[in-house]
Design a protein around this motif. Structure first.
Motif, PDB file in Angstrom:
ATOM      1  N   TYR A   1       0.823  -1.205   0.000  1.00 51.34           N
ATOM      2  CA  TYR A   1       0.000   0.000   0.000  1.00 51.34           C
ATOM      3  C   TYR A   1       0.863   1.264   0.000  1.00 51.34           C
ATOM      4  O   TYR A   1       2.003   1.260   0.477  1.00 51.34           O
ATOM      5  CB  TYR A   1      -0.947  -0.013   1.201  1.00 51.34           C
ATOM      6  N   PRO A   2       0.342   2.368  -0.523  1.00 50.81           N
ATOM      7  CA  PRO A   2       1.113   3.607  -0.594  1.00 50.81           C
ATOM      8  C   PRO A   2       1.585   4.087   0.776  1.00 50.81           C
ATOM      9  O   PRO A   2       0.918   3.872   1.793  1.00 50.81           O
ATOM     10  CB  PRO A   2       0.123   4.603  -1.207  1.00 50.81           C
TER      11      PRO A   2
ATOM     12  N   LEU B   1      -4.790   0.195  -2.940  1.00 49.20           N
ATOM     13  CA  LEU B   1      -3.691  -0.331  -3.745  1.00 49.20           C
ATOM     14  C   LEU B   1      -3.504   0.489  -5.016  1.00 49.20           C
ATOM     15  O   LEU B   1      -4.476   0.798  -5.726  1.00 49.20           O
ATOM     16  CB  LEU B   1      -3.975  -1.789  -4.111  1.00 49.20           C
ATOM     17  N   LEU B   2      -2.267   0.895  -5.293  1.00 48.42           N
ATOM     18  CA  LEU B   2      -1.865   1.619  -6.510  1.00 48.42           C
ATOM     19  C   LEU B   2      -2.481   3.019  -6.620  1.00 48.42           C
ATOM     20  O   LEU B   2      -2.649   3.535  -7.719  1.00 48.42           O
ATOM     21  CB  LEU B   2      -2.212   0.801  -7.762  1.00 48.42           C
ATOM     22  N   THR B   3      -2.789   3.642  -5.502  1.00 43.79           N
ATOM     23  CA  THR B   3      -3.333   4.995  -5.540  1.00 43.79           C
ATOM     24  C   THR B   3      -2.276   6.068  -5.299  1.00 43.79           C
ATOM     25  O   THR B   3      -2.571   7.260  -5.457  1.00 43.79           O
ATOM     26  CB  THR B   3      -4.456   5.164  -4.498  1.00 43.79           C
TER      27      THR B   3
ATOM     28  N   SER C   1       2.434   6.689  -4.288  1.00 41.11           N
ATOM     29  CA  SER C   1       3.784   6.128  -4.286  1.00 41.11           C
ATOM     30  C   SER C   1       4.027   5.259  -3.050  1.00 41.11           C
ATOM     31  O   SER C   1       3.390   5.427  -2.013  1.00 41.11           O
ATOM     32  CB  SER C   1       4.826   7.243  -4.353  1.00 41.11           C
ATOM     33  N   LEU C   2       4.987   4.359  -3.178  1.00 42.40           N
ATOM     34  CA  LEU C   2       5.303   3.399  -2.124  1.00 42.40           C
ATOM     35  C   LEU C   2       6.353   3.948  -1.163  1.00 42.40           C
ATOM     36  O   LEU C   2       7.003   4.957  -1.438  1.00 42.40           O
ATOM     37  CB  LEU C   2       5.816   2.098  -2.752  1.00 42.40           C
TER      38      LEU C   2
ATOM     39  N   GLU D   1      10.269  -0.627  -1.435  1.00 42.92           N
ATOM     40  CA  GLU D   1       9.477  -0.588  -2.661  1.00 42.92           C
ATOM     41  C   GLU D   1       9.785  -1.757  -3.600  1.00 42.92           C
ATOM     42  O   GLU D   1       8.908  -2.212  -4.341  1.00 42.92           O
ATOM     43  CB  GLU D   1       9.683   0.731  -3.399  1.00 42.92           C
TER      44      GLU D   1
ATOM     45  N   ILE E   1       6.781  -3.904  -4.985  1.00 41.67           N
ATOM     46  CA  ILE E   1       6.441  -3.962  -6.408  1.00 41.67           C
ATOM     47  C   ILE E   1       6.283  -5.403  -6.863  1.00 41.67           C
ATOM     48  O   ILE E   1       5.365  -5.745  -7.618  1.00 41.67           O
ATOM     49  CB  ILE E   1       7.503  -3.221  -7.247  1.00 41.67           C
TER      50      ILE E   1
ATOM     51  N   ILE F   1       2.970  -6.674  -5.495  1.00 43.89           N
ATOM     52  CA  ILE F   1       1.836  -6.089  -6.230  1.00 43.89           C
ATOM     53  C   ILE F   1       1.626  -6.832  -7.543  1.00 43.89           C
ATOM     54  O   ILE F   1       0.488  -7.121  -7.943  1.00 43.89           O
ATOM     55  CB  ILE F   1       2.072  -4.586  -6.471  1.00 43.89           C
TER      56      ILE F   1
ATOM     57  N   LYS G   1      -1.829  -8.741  -8.737  1.00 45.07           N
ATOM     58  CA  LYS G   1      -2.517  -8.445  -9.998  1.00 45.07           C
ATOM     59  C   LYS G   1      -2.562  -9.673 -10.910  1.00 45.07           C
ATOM     60  O   LYS G   1      -3.534  -9.855 -11.659  1.00 45.07           O
ATOM     61  CB  LYS G   1      -1.834  -7.274 -10.701  1.00 45.07           C
TER      62      LYS G   1
END
Length: 327
Positions: free
Chosen positions: A104-105, A117-119, A121-122, A127, A131, A134, A138
């Motif tokens: 999460y950011p 999720l993906l809203t 930066s990490l 990170e 990544i 994530i 997906k």
């Protein structure tokens, strides 16, 4: 099951055995390199598993993530991509993918909801691992959407428990604190992280040795006992969950300073805690919103104090494994 020898995987394995599951398949990294596509393909063709639980990953704390960014990104992607892809190709209908709350950011609203999720930066300190995870989330979502298979991703908060990693060079914050407070208590020469003294069973006027910890102590964190995660995995295995992504946690957090004081009390160390504010704090707060899975019928049951006591007891019974570590 992938990663069955690690802290998470071994907890899941014990839970499955306790629940009466048989014909469990697990391979050590020396028996099956999950980064090797051809080897993983051969394993699936030979064993033909009905269900796959992916608890395998390269993991570590801030120091390890910072030092080995490429390995944390690439090796985790290789492991999960091979497992997910060959599960799909061999028509495995149930796949449980384990990730981490670091997906999460960094500055997402608290508590963290799955839809964040993906809203944004990490957190930069982890990170690379995030990544990779994530991408796994997906991939499972895509298979679920395109092919209708029951592939679900569980995102646990910070985990700890028996069989944890207590190596001060690579461990996460909670086991590192247990190790540092214990070593300071037992050593009359090395204050925070020296080699344990083999000549004595009890400290000699040593519990007043100071312990140095990274950061300011102000960030807030949530911690989940690994046996509770194993219970959540079993719940996901036995139920067809309606969505692809679920947070796994307690829904409660505390400051790192409060955590240090709790561990200090459980270990029995009475010295001073020194905070090295030149070291990074990481994300200011990381609390999971656990309502989605709670609404499906699952929630954690182990209190933080109870879990730390169980973890420290396990450490005491297995500390010979950690004597060689110096920092």
């Amino acid at each position: 099951m992938a990663g069955h020898r690690g802290m998470v995987g071994s907890a899941i394995w014990r839970k499955l055995e306790a629940e009466g599951y048989t014909n469990l398949i697990g391979k050590t990294s020396s028996e099956l390199d999950l980064r090797n596509q051809a080897a993983v393909a051969e394993f699936f063709e030979t064993e033909k598993p009905e269900v796959v639980i992916d608890a395998a990953a390269r993991v570590g704390g801030i120091m390890a993530n910072s030092k080995y960014p490429y390995q944390f990104l690439m090796e985790n992607m290789q492991i999960q991509n091979n497992l997910i892809d060959f599960s799909h190709k061999t028509d495995v209908q149930k796949f449980i993918f384990l990730g981490s709350s670091c997906i999460y950011p960094k500055h997402a609203p608290q508590p963290l909801k799955e839809e964040y999720l993906l809203t944004d930066s990490l957190e930069p300190t982890n990170e690379w691992y995030a990544i990779a995870k994530i991408a796994g989330v997906k991939a499972c979502e895509a298979i679920r959407k395109q092919f209708g298979k029951d592939y679900v991703s569980l995102m646990p908060t910070n985990l700890y428990g028996t069989h944890d990693n207590f190596d001060l060079k690579t461990s996460h914050v909670l086991p590192a604190m247990i190790r540092k407070f214990h070593d300071a208590k037992m050593n009359d020469n090395a204050p925070a992280c020296g080699e344990l003294d083999e000549t004595r069973d009890e400290p000699v006027d040593a519990s007043s040795k100071p312990v140095e910890l990274w950061g300011s102590g102000s960030p807030m964190r949530e911690f989940l006992f690994v046996d509770d995660l194993a219970d959540a995995v079993c719940f996901a295995l036995e139920n067809k969950l309606p969505e692809n992504l679920y947070n796994i946690g307690t829904g409660e957090d505390l400051t790192i300073n409060e955590l240090a004081e709790l561990i200090q009390r459980i270990v029995g160390h009475t010295g001073k805690i020194i905070w090295d504010t030149s070291k990074p704090d990481g994300t200011p707060r990381k609390l999971m919103d656990v309502e989605k899975l709670k609404n499906e019928g699952w929630e954690a049951t182990t209190s933080l104090e109870e879990g730390i006591k169980k973890t420290y007891d396990w450490f005491l019974n297995n500390q010979q494994k950690f004597k060689e570590v110096k920092i």
